[in-house]
Design a protein around this motif. Structure first.
Motif, PDB file in Angstrom:
ATOM      1  N   ASN A 112       3.621  11.590 -18.015  1.00  0.00           N
ATOM      2  CA  ASN A 112       2.657  12.568 -17.514  1.00  0.00           C
ATOM      3  C   ASN A 112       2.003  13.257 -18.706  1.00  0.00           C
ATOM      4  N   VAL A 113       0.666  13.255 -18.753  1.00  0.00           N
ATOM      5  CA  VAL A 113      -0.074  13.685 -19.943  1.00  0.00           C
ATOM      6  C   VAL A 113      -0.724  15.050 -19.757  1.00  0.00           C
ATOM      7  N   GLU A 114      -0.535  15.926 -20.740  1.00  0.00           N
ATOM      8  CA  GLU A 114      -1.227  17.223 -20.789  1.00  0.00           C
ATOM      9  C   GLU A 114      -2.451  17.068 -21.693  1.00  0.00           C
ATOM     10  N   TYR A 115      -3.515  16.500 -21.126  1.00  0.00           N
ATOM     11  CA  TYR A 115      -4.699  16.232 -21.949  1.00  0.00           C
ATOM     12  C   TYR A 115      -5.511  17.518 -22.146  1.00  0.00           C
ATOM     13  N   GLY A 116      -6.323  17.526 -23.193  1.00  0.00           N
ATOM     14  CA  GLY A 116      -7.128  18.696 -23.505  1.00  0.00           C
ATOM     15  C   GLY A 116      -8.238  18.922 -22.496  1.00  0.00           C
ATOM     16  N   LYS A 117      -8.457  20.170 -22.112  1.00  0.00           N
ATOM     17  CA  LYS A 117      -9.443  20.515 -21.090  1.00  0.00           C
ATOM     18  C   LYS A 117     -10.770  20.950 -21.723  1.00  0.00           C
ATOM     19  N   ALA A 118     -11.839  20.681 -21.002  1.00  0.00           N
ATOM     20  CA  ALA A 118     -13.156  21.178 -21.394  1.00  0.00           C
ATOM     21  C   ALA A 118     -13.275  22.644 -20.936  1.00  0.00           C
ATOM     22  N   PRO A 119     -14.116  23.446 -21.568  1.00  0.00           N
ATOM     23  CA  PRO A 119     -15.062  23.075 -22.623  1.00  0.00           C
ATOM     24  C   PRO A 119     -14.475  23.066 -24.030  1.00  0.00           C
ATOM     25  N   GLU A 120     -13.219  23.497 -24.187  1.00  0.00           N
ATOM     26  CA  GLU A 120     -12.614  23.495 -25.525  1.00  0.00           C
ATOM     27  C   GLU A 120     -12.513  22.073 -26.078  1.00  0.00           C
ATOM     28  N   TYR A 121     -12.237  21.108 -25.178  1.00  0.00           N
ATOM     29  CA  TYR A 121     -12.111  19.711 -25.586  1.00  0.00           C
ATOM     30  C   TYR A 121     -13.043  18.861 -24.710  1.00  0.00           C
ATOM     31  N   PRO A 122     -14.325  18.810 -25.059  1.00  0.00           N
ATOM     32  CA  PRO A 122     -15.290  18.072 -24.237  1.00  0.00           C
ATOM     33  C   PRO A 122     -15.182  16.561 -24.455  1.00  0.00           C
ATOM     34  N   PHE A 123     -15.950  15.821 -23.667  1.00  0.00           N
ATOM     35  CA  PHE A 123     -16.050  14.372 -23.811  1.00  0.00           C
ATOM     36  C   PHE A 123     -16.345  14.019 -25.276  1.00  0.00           C
ATOM     37  N   PRO A 124     -15.681  13.005 -25.827  1.00  0.00           N
ATOM     38  CA  PRO A 124     -14.702  12.083 -25.221  1.00  0.00           C
ATOM     39  C   PRO A 124     -13.261  12.384 -25.624  1.00  0.00           C
ATOM     40  N   LYS A 125     -12.953  13.662 -25.896  1.00  0.00           N
ATOM     41  CA  LYS A 125     -11.652  14.033 -26.461  1.00  0.00           C
ATOM     42  C   LYS A 125     -10.472  13.553 -25.613  1.00  0.00           C
ATOM     43  N   ALA A 126     -10.521  13.763 -24.287  1.00  0.00           N
ATOM     44  CA  ALA A 126      -9.392  13.384 -23.436  1.00  0.00           C
ATOM     45  C   ALA A 126      -9.159  11.876 -23.442  1.00  0.00           C
ATOM     46  N   ILE A 127     -10.236  11.114 -23.550  1.00  0.00           N
ATOM     47  CA  ILE A 127     -10.115   9.650 -23.589  1.00  0.00           C
ATOM     48  C   ILE A 127      -9.479   9.209 -24.908  1.00  0.00           C
ATOM     49  N   GLU A 128      -9.932   9.794 -25.999  1.00  0.00           N
ATOM     50  CA  GLU A 128      -9.352   9.476 -27.305  1.00  0.00           C
ATOM     51  C   GLU A 128      -7.884   9.890 -27.357  1.00  0.00           C
ATOM     52  N   GLN A 129      -7.581  11.022 -26.756  1.00  0.00           N
ATOM     53  CA  GLN A 129      -6.202  11.500 -26.666  1.00  0.00           C
ATOM     54  C   GLN A 129      -5.348  10.516 -25.869  1.00  0.00           C
ATOM     55  N   GLY A 130      -5.885  10.056 -24.735  1.00  0.00           N
ATOM     56  CA  GLY A 130      -5.181   9.065 -23.924  1.00  0.00           C
ATOM     57  C   GLY A 130      -4.942   7.776 -24.684  1.00  0.00           C
TER      58      GLY A 130
ATOM     59  N   HIS B  55     -23.213   8.122 -20.735  1.00  0.00           N
ATOM     60  CA  HIS B  55     -22.359   7.249 -21.546  1.00  0.00           C
ATOM     61  C   HIS B  55     -21.383   6.521 -20.642  1.00  0.00           C
ATOM     62  N   LEU B  56     -21.140   5.251 -20.913  1.00  0.00           N
ATOM     63  CA  LEU B  56     -20.288   4.437 -20.024  1.00  0.00           C
ATOM     64  C   LEU B  56     -18.875   4.985 -19.910  1.00  0.00           C
ATOM     65  N   LEU B  57     -18.388   5.701 -20.919  1.00  0.00           N
ATOM     66  CA  LEU B  57     -17.037   6.259 -20.842  1.00  0.00           C
ATOM     67  C   LEU B  57     -17.008   7.574 -20.062  1.00  0.00           C
ATOM     68  N   ALA B  58     -18.153   8.241 -19.956  1.00  0.00           N
ATOM     69  CA  ALA B  58     -18.236   9.453 -19.139  1.00  0.00           C
ATOM     70  C   ALA B  58     -18.510   9.095 -17.685  1.00  0.00           C
ATOM     71  N   SER B  59     -19.379   8.106 -17.485  1.00  0.00           N
ATOM     72  CA  SER B  59     -19.755   7.644 -16.144  1.00  0.00           C
ATOM     73  C   SER B  59     -19.461   6.151 -16.027  1.00  0.00           C
ATOM     74  N   PRO B  60     -18.192   5.790 -15.833  1.00  0.00           N
ATOM     75  CA  PRO B  60     -17.824   4.371 -15.786  1.00  0.00           C
ATOM     76  C   PRO B  60     -18.621   3.550 -14.777  1.00  0.00           C
ATOM     77  N   VAL B  61     -19.112   4.188 -13.698  1.00  0.00           N
ATOM     78  CA  VAL B  61     -19.874   3.453 -12.693  1.00  0.00           C
ATOM     79  C   VAL B  61     -21.166   2.893 -13.281  1.00  0.00           C
ATOM     80  N   ARG B  62     -21.598   3.415 -14.427  1.00  0.00           N
ATOM     81  CA  ARG B  62     -22.818   2.949 -15.094  1.00  0.00           C
ATOM     82  C   ARG B  62     -22.541   1.827 -16.078  1.00  0.00           C
ATOM     83  N   ALA B  63     -21.305   1.499 -16.299  1.00  0.00           N
ATOM     84  CA  ALA B  63     -20.935   0.508 -17.316  1.00  0.00           C
ATOM     85  C   ALA B  63     -21.161  -0.918 -16.823  1.00  0.00           C
TER      86      ALA B  63
END
Length: 295
Positions: free
Chosen positions: A94-112, A209-217
């Motif tokens: 279970n991951v405690e990923y960083g929240k926005a706006p302190e950690y905006p895109f793509p921080k949580a993905i890079e963290q994951g 961006h495809l990583l923000a909106s995967p449906v656009r990828a």
């Protein structure tokens, strides 16, 4: 400064589903809390080991909780992580990923991604079967799980065995006011959703961006098999259905399930019977994929 203040105020009202979980808290063999160094900073993660299993090494399911990218913490999903560990006979992370706006895109993905690599590098000592790693999440967590798979594909790295996307938010480009939303509060105040979006994707062009909106990828058939849970009365229903179709068209193995009579985050907010059904489905899918020679 202003978005951060508003986000902190919203967090005061988050985690409401903690008090009424859809599944009773179960005992597990071990719950182990670990602090991992990532590119985003020290990250808290929790491992859940199943109460009873005959295997020395177990599959791993990595969970990303929901909360509109700005709210909640991993303890929101504690009852569900315990349930999945026991029912699927796997280890849950279970991951405690960083929240926005302190950690905006793509921080949580890079963290994951960093955590994904950290775990695979320590699979032996953690009792994990390194070739049987799966990911998933709810709402914003579903976005992060889907994006992580796309990120791994970008890097040419091996995919997880499975991605579980529950009521995923997959489209930042379409304004929330244009999404079908029968719920009174969210349909009446789409500007709240817009504020949340701007917290996570504040930069110009980031929403598409495809990583923000995967449906656009442009998706690849090499992406992880998917279990996609969709609520009938969810603003994000159309984008989840669209992503499921894109994955299928690319040749990805997809199980798509529509839960009628349910709204967004029903896995945490009910109806209880449908939430239980959903968690049983997720546990069953994790176990089946881990045991199947086809994956």
């Amino acid at each position: 400064m202003f978005p951060t203040i508003i986000a902190k105020l919203l967090r005061l009202y988050s985690n409401q589903s903690k008090t009424t979980p859809m599944i009773p808290q179960q005992k597990v063999k071990i719950k182990k809390d670990v602090l991992v160094e990532t590119s985003v900073g020290p990250t808290s993660i929790s491992f859940y080991y199943p109460l009873a299993t005959k295997q020395k090494k177990l599959p791993l399911y990595i969970n990303f909780h929901g909360g509109a990218f700005i709210m909640n913490d991993k303890e929101l999903d504690d009852p569900y992580c315990r349930y999945l560990a026991n029912q699927a006979e796997c280890i849950v992370l279970n991951v405690e990923y960083g929240k926005a706006p302190e950690y905006p895109f793509p921080k949580a993905i890079e963290q994951g991604y960093d955590i994904f690599q950290w775990v695979k590098g320590r699979a032996e000592e953690l009792g994990i079967e390194a070739e049987k790693v799966m990911v998933g999440g709810q709402s914003s967590g579903g976005n992060i799980a889907a994006a992580l798979c796309l990120y791994l594909e970008e890097k040419g790295e091996r995919q997880p065995l499975l991605q579980v996307l529950s009521c995923p938010m997959l489209d930042f480009v379409t304004p929330h006011a244009e999404k079908p939303e029968p719920g009174w509060w969210r349909s009446r105040f789409p500007k709240v959703a817009h504020f949340i979006h701007r917290c996570y994707v504040p930069g110009k062009g980031q929403a598409g961006h495809l990583l923000a909106s995967p449906v656009r990828a442009d998706v690849s058939g090499r992406l992880a098999s998917a279990l996609i849970l969709i609520a009938e009365s969810d603003a994000f229903r159309l984008e989840a259905e669209c992503y499921a179709e894109k994955l299928k068209a690319a040749g990805v193995n997809v199980q798509e399930e529509l839960f009628r009579g349910c709204s967004h985050a029903f896995t945490h907010l009910g109806p209880k019977e449908r939430a239980e059904e959903a968690w049983q489905m997720i546990a069953g899918k994790i176990k089946a994929v881990a045991e199947s020679p086809l994956y």
